[in-house]
Design an enzyme around this catalytic site. Structure first.
Site, PDB file in Angstrom:
ATOM      1  CD  GLU A 103      -2.904  -0.682   2.499  1.00 35.34           C
ATOM      2  OE1 GLU A 103      -2.538   0.123   3.382  1.00 35.34           O
ATOM      3  OE2 GLU A 103      -3.912  -1.388   2.607  1.00 35.34           O
ATOM      4  CG  ASP A 151       1.634   7.643 -35.728  1.00 42.67           C
ATOM      5  OD1 ASP A 151       1.406   8.873 -35.672  1.00 42.67           O
ATOM      6  OD2 ASP A 151       1.872   6.956 -34.726  1.00 42.67           O
ATOM      7  CE  LYS A 180       2.035   3.670 -35.229  1.00 42.13           C
ATOM      8  NZ  LYS A 180       2.492   4.332 -34.003  1.00 42.13           N
ATOM      9  NE  ARG A 215       0.812   1.443 -31.293  1.00 40.90           N
ATOM     10  CZ  ARG A 215       2.111   1.281 -31.041  1.00 40.90           C
ATOM     11  NH1 ARG A 215       2.576   0.088 -30.730  1.00 40.90           N
ATOM     12  NH2 ARG A 215       2.929   2.302 -31.098  1.00 40.90           N
ATOM     13  CG  ASP A 267       5.397   9.920 -32.354  1.00 40.87           C
ATOM     14  OD1 ASP A 267       4.272  10.448 -32.245  1.00 40.87           O
ATOM     15  OD2 ASP A 267       5.561   8.708 -32.553  1.00 40.87           O
ATOM     16  CB  THR A 269       8.452  -0.351 -27.624  1.00 36.40           C
ATOM     17  OG1 THR A 269       7.689  -0.138 -28.826  1.00 36.40           O
ATOM     18  CG2 THR A 269       7.523  -0.717 -26.488  1.00 36.40           C
ATOM     19  N   GLY A 283       9.202   1.261 -31.577  1.00 41.10           N
ATOM     20  CA  GLY A 283       8.775   0.566 -32.796  1.00 41.10           C
ATOM     21  C   GLY A 283       8.347   1.569 -33.869  1.00 41.10           C
TER      22      GLY A 283
HETATM   23  C1  R5P Z   1       1.114   6.532 -31.021  1.00 48.39           C
HETATM   24  O1  R5P Z   1       0.437   6.716 -31.992  1.00 48.39           O
HETATM   25  C2  R5P Z   1       2.099   7.548 -30.472  1.00 48.39           C
HETATM   26  O2  R5P Z   1       2.000   8.787 -31.086  1.00 48.39           O
HETATM   27  C3  R5P Z   1       3.504   7.039 -30.603  1.00 48.39           C
HETATM   28  O3  R5P Z   1       3.848   6.965 -31.971  1.00 48.39           O
HETATM   29  C4  R5P Z   1       3.631   5.676 -30.014  1.00 48.39           C
HETATM   30  O4  R5P Z   1       2.912   5.576 -28.846  1.00 48.39           O
HETATM   31  C5  R5P Z   1       5.066   5.348 -29.755  1.00 48.39           C
HETATM   32  O5  R5P Z   1       5.111   4.056 -29.219  1.00 48.39           O
HETATM   33  P1  R5P Z   1       6.302   3.099 -29.620  1.00 48.39           P
HETATM   34  O6  R5P Z   1       7.567   3.867 -29.368  1.00 48.39           O
HETATM   35  O7  R5P Z   1       6.129   1.931 -28.689  1.00 48.39           O
HETATM   36  O8  R5P Z   1       6.133   2.723 -31.044  1.00 48.39           O
END
Ligand code: R5P
Length: 312
Positions: free
Chosen positions: A38, A168, A191, A193, A217, A222, A224
């Site tokens: 907690e 994206d 892109k 996901r 961004d 991660t 990706g």
């Molecule tokens: C998602 O659309 C966000 O704008 C980022 O592009 C995304 O969350 C990045 O996540 P990752 O680095 O895991 O690809």
């Protein structure tokens, strides 16, 4: 009302910078874990009648930091604070703003409800993944942007960029903002996901051949998304000298291994999360402390935030 700033455990260095910039100290807060896990929160001094700002990005471990924030809000309210503002520079769950596939929770809405239940009066966030999140809150959400500060830094550190790239569709408006600040054209990666950790990319719209790109961004989790965008750029003939900028550098899971082999000449993030870009990447961190301090000063004195907020 006296201005009082309280730091949660997520990013005390940023809280200290903000308090220093405002010329106030931090109100002491004891945040401890009981043996069963907690969280226990106790303010070390009076905040009665105060205008309280809780500085706590909900960074990993997200559940822990979110609970600290909720308990701090409750503690401040019960201790007689007149107004409680949650300053959440990185706002987790902003990507859960709708049901994308079906039987999912809308996490962003649940967090908004929790903050309201903990008696917050207002939230301040920076470069949210989804601006529509504002509608989840029954009180004001002030959405600040670090884009002008990041663009200034990029203009000085990487003045040779020739195109801004949205990795994206969700980053399109963000890329256009950078494009306006840096007077550069914009290109967009397609892109999709696949899971929390993996994405697929399907080409790029815009002229990138032979150009030095700046990928922007809201966050790198991660990595990706960034790795996918770099691959698409190289396939499309962009120069193998890429600069990446994001507000929130989380760098979780396979991020480091994904980023390390990429031809990234600069990786610029802010200190909302408090993690440096992992070496050997040539990183640079822009502090959001001046932005947060100015915003808190304006809110405290009830002055306009117009220059600081994100206009959709
Ligand atoms: C998602 O659309 C966000 O704008 C980022 O592009 C995304 O969350 C990045 O996540 P990752 O680095 O895991 O690809």
């Amino acid at each position: 009302m006296t201005l009082r700033i309280i730091a949660g455990g997520a990013n005390p260095a940023l809280a200290l910078k903000v308090a220093d910039a405002l010329g106030t100290g931090l109100v002491g807060a004891g945040i401890v874990r009981f043996p069963d896990g907690e969280i226990h929160v106790e303010l070390a001094e009076s905040v009665r009648g105060g205008d309280v700002y809780l500085l706590q990005p909900t960074t990993p471990p997200i559940a822990e930091h979110l609970h600290e924030l909720l308990f701090l809000a409750d503690a401040a309210r019960r201790a007689g604070a007149r107004r409680v503002t949650a300053v959440v520079p990185y706002f987790a769950y902003a990507r859960q703003d709708r049901r994308a596939t079906g039987r999912e929770a809308v996490g962003g809405r649940v967090v908004a409800d929790l903050l309201a239940a903990a008696h917050a009066d207002r939230v301040v966030a920076v470069d949210l993944h989804e601006t529509a999140l504002e509608g989840f809150f029954p009180f004001p959400l002030e959405h600040l942007t670090s884009v002008p500060a990041l663009a200034d830094t990029l203009g000085a550190l990487a003045p040779d960029r020739e195109v801004v790239v949205a990795p994206d569709a969700g980053a399109t408006k963000l890329a256009e903002r950078y494009g306006r600040c840096l007077k550069l054209p914009v290109a967009f990666v397609h892109k999709r996901r696949v899971s929390g950790e993996s994405v697929t990319t399907h080409g790029i719209a815009g002229d990138v051949r032979g150009r030095r790109a700046l990928i922007v961004d809201d966050m790198i989790s991660t990595a990706g998304t960034i790795a996918g965008a770099v691959a698409v750029l190289l396939e499309a003939g962009a120069a193998p000298d890429i600069v990446v900028a994001a507000t929130h550098g989380l760098f979780v899971g396979p991020a480091v291994e994904r980023l390390a082999p990429l031809p990234i000449s600069r990786l610029v993030v802010t200190d909302t999360v408090g993690r440096e870009p992992p070496p050997p990447l040539p990183g640079h961190v822009v502090s959001v402390a001046p932005l947060l301090a100015t915003a808190i000063g304006c809110l405290h004195e009830e002055r306009s935030l117009d220059r600081l907020i994100l206009h959709a």
